[in-house]
Design a protein around this motif. Structure first.
Motif, short mmCIF file in Angstrom:
data_model
loop_
_atom_site.label_atom_id
_atom_site.label_comp_id
_atom_site.label_asym_id
_atom_site.label_seq_id
_atom_site.Cartn_x
_atom_site.Cartn_y
_atom_site.Cartn_z
N LEU A 44 0.90 -1.10 0.12
CA LEU A 44 0.04 -0.07 0.01
C LEU A 44 0.93 1.28 0.16
CD1 LEU A 44 -1.86 -2.37 1.28
CD2 LEU A 44 -3.23 -0.30 2.22
N PHE A 90 -7.77 1.82 -0.63
CA PHE A 90 -8.34 1.81 0.78
C PHE A 90 -8.41 2.93 1.43
CE2 PHE A 90 -8.32 -2.76 0.94
CZ PHE A 90 -7.33 -3.20 0.05
N ILE A 101 -5.83 1.63 17.12
CA ILE A 101 -5.74 0.60 16.00
C ILE A 101 -6.28 1.28 14.66
CG2 ILE A 101 -6.85 -1.55 15.08
CD1 ILE A 101 -6.90 -2.72 18.06
N PRO A 102 -5.49 1.27 13.58
CA PRO A 102 -6.09 1.84 12.54
C PRO A 102 -7.24 1.06 11.66
CG PRO A 102 -3.97 1.06 11.99
CD PRO A 102 -4.21 0.94 13.60
N PHE A 104 -9.14 -0.29 8.63
CA PHE A 104 -9.17 -0.03 7.02
C PHE A 104 -10.63 -0.56 6.38
CE2 PHE A 104 -4.78 0.82 5.32
CZ PHE A 104 -4.25 0.81 6.42
N GLY A 105 -11.08 0.02 5.20
CA GLY A 105 -12.02 -0.41 4.53
C GLY A 105 -11.72 -1.61 3.56
N TYR B 35 0.24 -6.36 9.58
CA TYR B 35 -1.13 -6.62 9.35
C TYR B 35 -1.40 -7.79 8.61
CZ TYR B 35 -1.89 -1.40 9.79
OH TYR B 35 -1.91 -0.29 10.09
N PRO B 43 -6.48 -4.44 5.09
CA PRO B 43 -5.43 -4.99 6.24
C PRO B 43 -6.04 -4.84 7.53
CG PRO B 43 -4.74 -3.54 4.53
CD PRO B 43 -6.13 -3.39 4.40
N LEU B 45 -4.84 -4.89 11.41
CA LEU B 45 -3.77 -4.83 12.32
C LEU B 45 -3.68 -6.06 13.30
CD1 LEU B 45 -1.16 -2.99 13.18
CD2 LEU B 45 -2.85 -2.43 15.26
N GLN B 48 1.39 -3.75 16.92
CA GLN B 48 2.09 -2.48 16.73
C GLN B 48 3.18 -2.17 17.47
OE1 GLN B 48 -0.13 1.18 16.59
NE2 GLN B 48 1.53 2.45 17.20
N ASP B 56 0.09 -2.23 20.93
CA ASP B 56 -1.20 -2.89 20.85
C ASP B 56 -0.96 -4.08 20.12
OD1 ASP B 56 -4.10 -1.75 20.74
OD2 ASP B 56 -3.82 -3.47 19.61
N SER B 58 -3.91 -6.48 20.40
CA SER B 58 -5.27 -6.90 20.79
C SER B 58 -5.64 -7.80 19.65
CB SER B 58 -6.17 -5.76 21.25
OG SER B 58 -6.19 -4.87 20.01
N GLN B 59 -5.54 -7.83 18.75
CA GLN B 59 -5.83 -8.63 17.53
C GLN B 59 -5.03 -9.63 17.11
OE1 GLN B 59 -9.08 -5.49 15.50
NE2 GLN B 59 -7.25 -5.18 14.91
#
Lengths: 114, 115
Positions: A44, A90, A101-102, A104-105, B35, B43, B45, B48, B56, B58-59
């Motif tokens: 990206l 995106f 947390i970013p 994204f679509g 990601y 994407p 995440l 990080q 972070d 958490s995911q």
């Protein structure tokens, strides 16, 4: 929780015509908004961002985006499309007061026809 | 300046095997992201880092995924054991600062296929 919606999976436009790729968002606080472009087999690339200030943001390759707080939208635009603009776009959001947390679509495939 | 480097570019493994991905961010970038991008999705995440500390995760599915950035530069992401649903492109990104308004620079990604 924050979210991003790109309602169109694909946008088709003729070369030379204006293009719009739509993005709407949902955050609890104020948003930081980004557009990225992904060319085939490449990562990206950052296009532009809205942090604060002028609602019309100008970015790379002649793209611009308009932040509309009342409609919670951040649509990507270009006055005259090029075949080389064909790629996956995106939209992403980060919440100033919420999660770092970013998000994204799903992405919108832009196809510019010669 | 050199971009974000990732290797390998492609990897095919069988389920229950292990795999590791490597990322070298842009020189001087303190923040590093991993990601997961599943086909047809944006994407997501996983983790990080700010220097060598986790900001972070958490995911991140911690029962099978792990990541480290020991010296605050390169990073590795590991999956052990892999499942079919782990098939995706794994993207590494970096930014100069951790602030939410800083854009990220992405590597080309590693395409993982789990059979």
């Amino acid at each position: 929780a924050q979210s991003v919606a790109q309602p169109e999976d694909q946008v088709n436009v003729a070369e030379g015509n204006p293009l719009t790729v739509k993005c709407t968002y949902s955050v609890s606080g104020n948003p930081y908004l980004f557009w990225y472009v992904q060319y085939p087999n490449r990562g990206l690339q950052f296009l532009l961002k809205y942090i604060t200030g002028d609602n019309l943001v100008k970015g790379s390759y002649g793209f611009e985006a308009e932040f509309n707080k009342s409609q919670t939208s951040f649509h990507l635009k270009k006055p005259s499309a090029l075949v080389s603009d064909s790629a996956l776009y995106f939209c992403a959001v980060r919440d100033v007061r919420g999660s770092y947390i970013p998000t994204f679509g799903r992405g919108t495939s832009l196809i510019v026809h010669p | 300046e050199a971009g974000v480097a990732q290797s390998p570019r492609y990897k095919i493994i069988e389920k229950r095997q292990s795999v590791a991905f490597w990322c070298n961010p842009i020189s001087g970038h303190a923040t590093l992201y991993w990601y997961q991008q599943i086909l047809g999705q944006g994407p997501k995440l996983l983790i990080q880092f700010q220097n060598n500390g986790v900001v972070d995760d958490s995911q991140l599915p911690k029962d099978r995924f792990s990541a480290e950035r020991l010296k605050g530069v390169d990073s590795t992401l590991k999956i052990q054991p892999a499942k079919l649903e782990d098939s995706a492109v794994y993207l590494c990104a970096s930014s100069s600062l951790a602030g939410v308004f800083h854009e990220q620079y992405f590597g080309p990604g590693t395409r993982l296929t789990v059979t």
